[in-house]
Design a protein around this motif. Structure first.
Motif, PDB file in Angstrom:
ATOM      1  N   PRO A  29      37.682  21.693  54.192  1.00 54.61           N
ATOM      2  CA  PRO A  29      37.260  22.639  55.241  1.00 54.61           C
ATOM      3  C   PRO A  29      37.428  22.055  56.643  1.00 54.61           C
ATOM      4  N   PHE A  30      37.704  22.929  57.596  1.00 49.52           N
ATOM      5  CA  PHE A  30      37.716  22.517  58.990  1.00 49.52           C
ATOM      6  C   PHE A  30      36.316  22.023  59.364  1.00 49.52           C
ATOM      7  N   LEU A  82      47.820  24.112  64.853  1.00 53.15           N
ATOM      8  CA  LEU A  82      48.394  25.159  64.029  1.00 53.15           C
ATOM      9  C   LEU A  82      48.883  26.243  64.966  1.00 53.15           C
ATOM     10  N   PHE A  83      49.922  26.949  64.564  1.00 51.78           N
ATOM     11  CA  PHE A  83      50.468  28.025  65.374  1.00 51.78           C
ATOM     12  C   PHE A  83      50.504  29.295  64.530  1.00 51.78           C
ATOM     13  N   ALA A 128      39.590  24.307  63.934  1.00 49.43           N
ATOM     14  CA  ALA A 128      39.887  25.747  63.917  1.00 49.43           C
ATOM     15  C   ALA A 128      39.371  26.477  65.150  1.00 49.43           C
ATOM     16  N   THR A 129      39.517  25.862  66.314  1.00 50.40           N
ATOM     17  CA  THR A 129      39.190  26.553  67.556  1.00 50.40           C
ATOM     18  C   THR A 129      40.478  26.932  68.280  1.00 50.40           C
ATOM     19  N   LEU A 130      40.424  28.022  69.027  1.00 54.30           N
ATOM     20  CA  LEU A 130      41.591  28.497  69.764  1.00 54.30           C
ATOM     21  C   LEU A 130      41.831  27.602  70.973  1.00 54.30           C
ATOM     22  N   ILE A 131      43.059  27.096  71.110  1.00 56.48           N
ATOM     23  CA  ILE A 131      43.445  26.310  72.279  1.00 56.48           C
ATOM     24  C   ILE A 131      44.012  27.232  73.347  1.00 56.48           C
ATOM     25  N   LYS A 132      44.986  28.072  72.946  1.00 55.66           N
ATOM     26  CA  LYS A 132      45.594  28.998  73.902  1.00 55.66           C
ATOM     27  C   LYS A 132      46.398  30.050  73.164  1.00 55.66           C
TER      28      LYS A 132
END
Length: 203
Positions: A97-98, A132-133, A149-153
């Motif tokens: 898990p993340f 990840l993309f 698993a956090t949004l970078i951009k």
């Protein structure tokens, strides 16, 4: 390092309903390819040296990416939650898990918790460097931290996305609607734009 083949079922019943996908992870972590396979387990790790199955996972997938340590999937089978992202250990396929703020997240982590409730449908998955993309149906690419698993951009790259298959026809897993790859260092992503292969540098 050792080489592996990742075999991934797209999440339907197989055969007439949907083809299978194989992705190849070379010794240096590069190289991805697809070809048809017989119906079987959702995701299978195969040792390239011996050709024998190393491990299997019951979850099928709409997207698959891998690095030296982990395999990342967008699960898609009857017993999984829809619209989630999962991570497994490359060596044995066990859940990984993340982790965020020292705590393990649910193994199948909802993509809506990363992108928000009204995000476009996901159509591709790739990984490189620390990211990840996630290719999205509006032609954008979401860059996600692959450890927590956090949004970078969200990158508005305008990538080509194939239309959804008509009823009775199947493109297979979402990734063939939007070809997407990333450099090993995660500093560039590659996709088709207006019919041409395009490299997009990430800042």
């Amino acid at each position: 390092g050792e080489g592996y083949v990742w075999m991934a079922h797209c999440g339907n019943c197989g055969r007439d309903n949907c083809g299978l996908v194989t992705r190849f992870l070379a010794d240096d972590g590069s190289g991805v390819q697809y070809f048809p396979l017989p119906t079987g387990n959702g995701t299978i790790g195969v040792d390239l040296a011996s050709g024998r199955k190393r491990w299997s996972e019951k979850r099928g997938t709409k997207g698959l990416a891998a690095d030296d340590e982990h395999v990342y999937i967008i699960p898609s089978t009857w017993h999984t939650k829809h619209g989630s992202l999962a991570r497994m250990k490359a060596q044995d396929g066990s859940p990984a898990p993340f982790v965020r703020d020292g705590k393990a997240l649910p193994f199948e982590y909802p993509i809506a918790k990363i992108l928000g409730d009204n995000h476009p449908a996901f159509v591709a998955l790739a990984c490189g460097g620390k990211s990840l993309f996630l290719g999205l149906e509006d032609g954008s690419v979401a860059e996600i931290d692959k450890s927590n698993a956090t949004l970078i951009k969200r990158h508005a790259v305008g990538a080509d996305v194939r239309a959804k298959a008509e009823k009775g026809h199947h493109h297979g897993p979402g990734g063939d609607r939007m070809p997407l790859a990333a450099s090993k260092d995660g500093k560039s992503v590659f996709f088709m734009k207006k019919g041409k292969l395009t490299q997009y540098g990430l800042s």
